[in-house]
Design a protein around this motif. Structure first.
Motif, PDB file in Angstrom:
ATOM      1  N   ALA A  27       0.841  -1.192   0.000  1.00  0.00           N
ATOM      2  CA  ALA A  27       0.000   0.000   0.000  1.00  0.00           C
ATOM      3  C   ALA A  27       0.878   1.245   0.000  1.00  0.00           C
ATOM      4  N   ARG A  28       0.329   2.341  -0.549  1.00  0.00           N
ATOM      5  CA  ARG A  28       1.103   3.580  -0.600  1.00  0.00           C
ATOM      6  C   ARG A  28       1.524   3.998   0.805  1.00  0.00           C
ATOM      7  N   GLY A  29       0.641   3.767   1.781  1.00  0.00           N
ATOM      8  CA  GLY A  29       0.976   4.121   3.151  1.00  0.00           C
ATOM      9  C   GLY A  29       2.150   3.329   3.690  1.00  0.00           C
ATOM     10  N   ASP A  30       2.274   2.046   3.283  1.00  0.00           N
ATOM     11  CA  ASP A  30       3.405   1.222   3.727  1.00  0.00           C
ATOM     12  C   ASP A  30       4.717   1.784   3.201  1.00  0.00           C
TER      13      ASP A  30
ATOM     14  N   MET B  50       5.312   4.908   2.310  1.00  0.00           N
ATOM     15  CA  MET B  50       5.602   6.178   2.966  1.00  0.00           C
ATOM     16  C   MET B  50       6.097   5.970   4.396  1.00  0.00           C
ATOM     17  N   ARG B  51       5.529   4.989   5.109  1.00  0.00           N
ATOM     18  CA  ARG B  51       6.008   4.703   6.465  1.00  0.00           C
ATOM     19  C   ARG B  51       7.436   4.190   6.449  1.00  0.00           C
ATOM     20  N   GLN B  52       7.763   3.362   5.465  1.00  0.00           N
ATOM     21  CA  GLN B  52       9.121   2.850   5.363  1.00  0.00           C
ATOM     22  C   GLN B  52      10.118   3.990   5.137  1.00  0.00           C
TER      23      GLN B  52
ATOM     24  N   ALA C 188       3.852  -3.343   8.256  1.00  0.00           N
ATOM     25  CA  ALA C 188       2.703  -2.745   7.573  1.00  0.00           C
ATOM     26  C   ALA C 188       1.491  -2.782   8.484  1.00  0.00           C
ATOM     27  N   ARG C 189       0.618  -1.804   8.313  1.00  0.00           N
ATOM     28  CA  ARG C 189      -0.601  -1.764   9.102  1.00  0.00           C
ATOM     29  C   ARG C 189      -1.627  -2.735   8.523  1.00  0.00           C
TER      30      ARG C 189
END
Length: 447
Positions: free
Chosen positions: A226-229, A231-233, A445-446
């Motif tokens: 996911a795009r959020g994963d 960005m969190r990385q 990842a969330r």
């Protein structure tokens, strides 16, 4: 040897041979993509005369127009490569860039050339992210860096082939015309047609011979992060990723500057023809590119074996220092042999340092985000190197306001970029060492 071991050996050897074959074909596609991209540099003179263009307009055509599409399409291409069929993605991209190159020979206006240049960029944007993703699944972890460095160094053959081989193509076409060959097309138009056909043939061969490799992560299933994963990385190591990103971008900026403007500076400063300048610069960029792309990873492995987990940073810093020392004065020397020698040393430093970081993404980036990370890095490299540099060099040269202003622009831009790159690398050295010791842990990842 047990029966099961004997039965597995041929299968393992067959898979290993297939992996190297795919790598060879990916590398060949990379070579041809760069030939199609860089051949325009040899054709600056006739295209400029045909459409009455300025240096800045030429820079927009060969650099900025290409970079705008190539860089931004690289991100969605990387995400598709992380989850979709990479073989078909590569073939589709190759067919698009081949058609754009061939059609450029029939363009009848500057606007048409720009639009076809955008098509070339769109087709080429998918290749490298998808190739790095395939390499990660074709080879075991202990061979990935070698395979990635071979792919990268093979790609660097494209520019010298475009210059040296392009000079031979121009000479051959001019010879045919002098011998009575009749056509309404000009030499530059025929050159674009001739260089586009081999890429088309190779794309078809790739479609017929290559199979999509099974993914090695996620149980072989293709799940795009996911795009959020992503960005969190990146957010978990902002300083480290930023330093790697911009130091690679600035190092590659030096090589882009040399690729785009060295031939034209040689023609203006020494009165050489395109054939003479291309024939002289082709071997220089070939030796410098391959030596840098292969030498930097090899030296990194040796330094790491000596117990330095920050080997990537130390080697890149040393290569940036070579770039600074060589290119601060090399492009303005009045002796063409000495000028080309120092430019060659600068290419070793700039391409070696930049590509060493790209190759390090096989270790730094999580498996499921590998293509996306490479695409992000190439977006920055292309936006700056192919987008800003072709315009920045003549602008700086014009501000210097000298007879050899273009050459001075090359020297100033390359010196500043390499110096800033060195500072960035030193800024993140301790962080890289700490992360390398920890094994670059992945942020969860969330759900």
């Amino acid at each position: 040897m047990s029966a099961s071991t004997r039965s597995q050996a041929p299968t393992s050897l067959h898979a290993d041979a297939r992996a190297w074959l795919v790598l060879a074909m990916l590398s060949a596609l990379y070579v041809f993509s760069l030939i199609d991209r860089q051949i325009f540099v040899l054709l600056i003179g006739p295209i400029k005369a045909q459409f009455q263009l300025s240096d800045v307009q030429i820079g927009l055509l060969i650099g900025t127009a290409f970079a705008a599409v190539y860089s931004f399409l690289g991100i969605p291409a990387g995400r598709i490569a992380d989850s979709g069929n990479r073989k078909l993605l590569i073939v589709a991209g190759a067919l698009i860039w081949c058609a754009s190159t061939i059609a450029s020979g029939f363009a009848n206006s500057y606007i048409a050339l720009v639009l076809l240049r955008l098509g070339l960029a769109a087709g080429e944007a998918v290749l490298t992210p998808a190739a790095h993703s395939m390499i990660g699944d074709l080879f075991p972890r202990d061979k990935r860096s070698l395979a990635a460095s071979l792919y990268t160094s093979a790609g660097l053959i494209g520019a010298p082939l475009a210059f040296g081989g392009g000079a031979l193509v121009i000479s051959g076409i001019e010879g045919l015309m002098a011998g009575g060959f009749q056509t309404d097309m000009q030499v530059w138009q025929l050159v674009l047609f001739v260089v586009g056909v081999p890429s088309l043939a190779l794309a078809i061969l790739f479609l017929l011979l290559v199979r999509e490799p099974q993914r090695t992560s996620g149980g072989g299933k293709a799940h795009a992060p996911a795009r959020g994963d992503v960005m969190r990385q990146i957010a978990s190591r902002k300083k480290l990723y930023a330093g790697l990103f911009f130091s690679s971008v600035f190092a590659s900026g030096c090589s882009y500057a040399l690729n785009y403007w060295t031939i034209e500076s040689l023609k203006r400063d020494f009165g050489w023809t395109a054939i003479e300048a291309g024939s002289a610069f082709g071997p220089v960029i070939f030796i410098g590119g391959v030596a840098g792309a292969l030498g930097a990873p090899w030296l990194t492995s040796r330094v790491r074996a000596w117990g330095r987990p920050d080997a990537v940073i130390l080697v890149c810093f040393a290569f940036a220092a070579v770039t600074l020392a060589s290119l601060a004065i090399g492009p303005v020397l009045s002796n063409p042999t000495l000028r080309l020698t120092l430019i060659g040393a600068g290419l070793i430093g700039s391409l070696g340092g930049s590509m060493n970081i790209v190759i390090a993404m096989q270790e730094v980036a999580p498996d499921r985000m590998r293509a996306t990370f490479v695409a992000l890095l190439y977006m920055g490299i292309t936006l700056f190197g192919a987008g800003a540099i072709p315009v920045l060099v003549p602008m700086v040269g014009a501000m210097v306001n000298e007879v050899n202003g273009l050459s001075s622009g090359l020297a100033i831009v390359c010196a500043v970029l390499s110096a800033v790159g060195m500072m960035l690398l030193w800024w993140i050295r301790a962080d890289f060492e700490r992360e390398a010791i920890a094994g670059f842990p992945v942020v969860a990842a969330r759900a």
